[in-house]
Design a protein around this motif. Structure first.
Motif, PDB file in Angstrom:
ATOM      1  N   HIS A 133      27.281 -18.861-108.332  1.00 29.15           N
ATOM      2  CA  HIS A 133      26.167 -18.372-107.520  1.00 29.15           C
ATOM      3  C   HIS A 133      25.846 -16.953-107.957  1.00 29.15           C
ATOM      4  CE1 HIS A 133      26.968 -21.242-103.895  1.00 29.15           C
ATOM      5  NE2 HIS A 133      27.271 -21.819-105.048  1.00 29.15           N
ATOM      6  N   ARG A 180      29.739 -24.665-111.421  1.00 28.33           N
ATOM      7  CA  ARG A 180      28.600 -23.797-111.112  1.00 28.33           C
ATOM      8  C   ARG A 180      29.070 -22.418-110.711  1.00 28.33           C
ATOM      9  NH1 ARG A 180      26.245 -26.358-105.457  1.00 28.33           N
ATOM     10  NH2 ARG A 180      27.179 -24.866-104.041  1.00 28.33           N
ATOM     11  N   LYS A 189      29.658 -21.502 -94.888  1.00 27.51           N
ATOM     12  CA  LYS A 189      28.639 -21.392 -95.935  1.00 27.51           C
ATOM     13  C   LYS A 189      27.527 -20.443 -95.517  1.00 27.51           C
ATOM     14  CE  LYS A 189      30.525 -24.341 -98.681  1.00 27.51           C
ATOM     15  NZ  LYS A 189      31.053 -24.007 -99.955  1.00 27.51           N
ATOM     16  N   VAL A 206      19.494 -24.756-106.909  1.00 29.00           N
ATOM     17  CA  VAL A 206      20.484 -24.890-107.965  1.00 29.00           C
ATOM     18  C   VAL A 206      19.758 -25.247-109.264  1.00 29.00           C
ATOM     19  CG1 VAL A 206      22.573 -26.085-108.724  1.00 29.00           C
ATOM     20  CG2 VAL A 206      22.211 -25.650-106.284  1.00 29.00           C
ATOM     21  N   LEU A 239      19.830 -23.121-100.817  1.00 36.47           N
ATOM     22  CA  LEU A 239      20.382 -22.679-102.088  1.00 36.47           C
ATOM     23  C   LEU A 239      19.764 -23.489-103.215  1.00 36.47           C
ATOM     24  CD1 LEU A 239      22.544 -20.863-103.510  1.00 36.47           C
ATOM     25  CD2 LEU A 239      24.029 -22.878-103.414  1.00 36.47           C
ATOM     26  N   CYS A 275      27.737 -13.564-107.366  1.00 37.59           N
ATOM     27  CA  CYS A 275      28.365 -13.414-106.050  1.00 37.59           C
ATOM     28  C   CYS A 275      29.431 -14.473-105.792  1.00 37.59           C
ATOM     29  CB  CYS A 275      27.321 -13.378-104.933  1.00 37.59           C
ATOM     30  SG  CYS A 275      26.130 -14.712-104.928  1.00 37.59           S
ATOM     31  N   GLU A 296      20.328 -27.216-101.913  1.00 33.49           N
ATOM     32  CA  GLU A 296      21.362 -27.371-100.898  1.00 33.49           C
ATOM     33  C   GLU A 296      20.838 -26.809 -99.579  1.00 33.49           C
ATOM     34  OE1 GLU A 296      25.619 -27.331-102.515  1.00 33.49           O
ATOM     35  OE2 GLU A 296      25.398 -25.457-101.416  1.00 33.49           O
ATOM     36  N   GLU A 328      19.767 -15.637-103.257  1.00 33.23           N
ATOM     37  CA  GLU A 328      20.933 -16.319-103.803  1.00 33.23           C
ATOM     38  C   GLU A 328      20.504 -17.667-104.381  1.00 33.23           C
ATOM     39  OE1 GLU A 328      25.416 -17.897-102.700  1.00 33.23           O
ATOM     40  OE2 GLU A 328      24.420 -16.494-101.338  1.00 33.23           O
ATOM     41  N   LEU A 329      20.940 -17.895-105.622  1.00 30.36           N
ATOM     42  CA  LEU A 329      20.713 -19.152-106.326  1.00 30.36           C
ATOM     43  C   LEU A 329      22.031 -19.568-106.963  1.00 30.36           C
ATOM     44  CD1 LEU A 329      18.087 -17.089-107.055  1.00 30.36           C
ATOM     45  CD2 LEU A 329      17.220 -19.273-107.844  1.00 30.36           C
ATOM     46  N   ALA A 330      22.052 -20.746-107.546  1.00 34.80           N
ATOM     47  CA  ALA A 330      23.222 -21.195-108.286  1.00 34.80           C
ATOM     48  C   ALA A 330      22.769 -21.764-109.622  1.00 34.80           C
ATOM     49  CB  ALA A 330      23.987 -22.246-107.497  1.00 34.80           C
ATOM     50  N   ARG A 345      22.768 -13.522-107.318  1.00 36.64           N
ATOM     51  CA  ARG A 345      21.603 -12.961-106.632  1.00 36.64           C
ATOM     52  C   ARG A 345      20.659 -12.423-107.693  1.00 36.64           C
ATOM     53  NH1 ARG A 345      22.235 -13.235-101.407  1.00 36.64           N
ATOM     54  NH2 ARG A 345      24.308 -13.148-100.487  1.00 36.64           N
TER      55      ARG A 345
END
Length: 110
Positions: free
Chosen positions: A95, A93, A54, A61, A59, A82, A8, A103-105, A97
Motif C-alpha cells: 500500500h 501487494r 482496516k 488496487v 482501496l 505505508c 476493496e 491510499e492505493l495498493a 499514499r
C-alpha cells in the motif's frame, strides 16, 4: 502494463454487503475467511473487507507486472509506502499514499 484491477470496500457486515450487491447487481462472492469476500470475475473485481482493523475507505488496487520495480517507481515519484510488500491468497501487494495522501495498493498476481 498497469491497470486498475480491484476495489476493496470496507464493510460493517460482510453478509449484508454480499446480499446487497447480489440483489442490486447480480454479483456472486467467494469467501476468504470470516471477514473477507470477493468477486472473481477476472475483470475489475470487488472485495468486501469486514475486518475491524482496516482503513475505513475504499482501496483502489493497481495490477502490475513487477511489484518491486513499481515500489521503486512509486517512491521515486514522491509516493510513500505505508504497508510494505506482503503475500495474500493470489499474489503479493503493498500500500502507498500518493502525493495528495490517497491510499492505493499495487499488486502482482502469482
Amino acid at each position: 502494463m498497469a491497470r486498475l484491477d480491484y476495489l476493496e470496500l470496507p464493510v460493517g457486515d460482510r453478509a449484508a454487503a454480499k446480499l446487497f450487491y447480489a440483489e442490486a447487481f447480480g454479483w456472486t462472492f467467494t469467501d476468504f475467511g470470516p471477514d473477507y469476500a470477493a468477486t472473481m470475475s477476472g475483470d475489475t473485481d470487488v472485495g468486501l473487507d469486514a475486518a475491524a482493523d482496516k482503513v475505513r475507505a475504499m482501496l483502489p488496487v493497481i495490477r502490475v507486472d513487477d511489484l518491486e520495480a513499481t515500489l521503486a517507481a512509486v517512491e521515486a515519484a514522491g509516493g510513500t509506502v505505508c504497508v510494505p510488500i506482503f503475500a495474500f491468497p493470489g499474489g503479493r501487494r503493498f500500500h502507498f499514499r500518493d502525493v495528495d495522501g490517497h491510499e492505493l495498493a499495487a499488486m502482482q498476481p502469482d
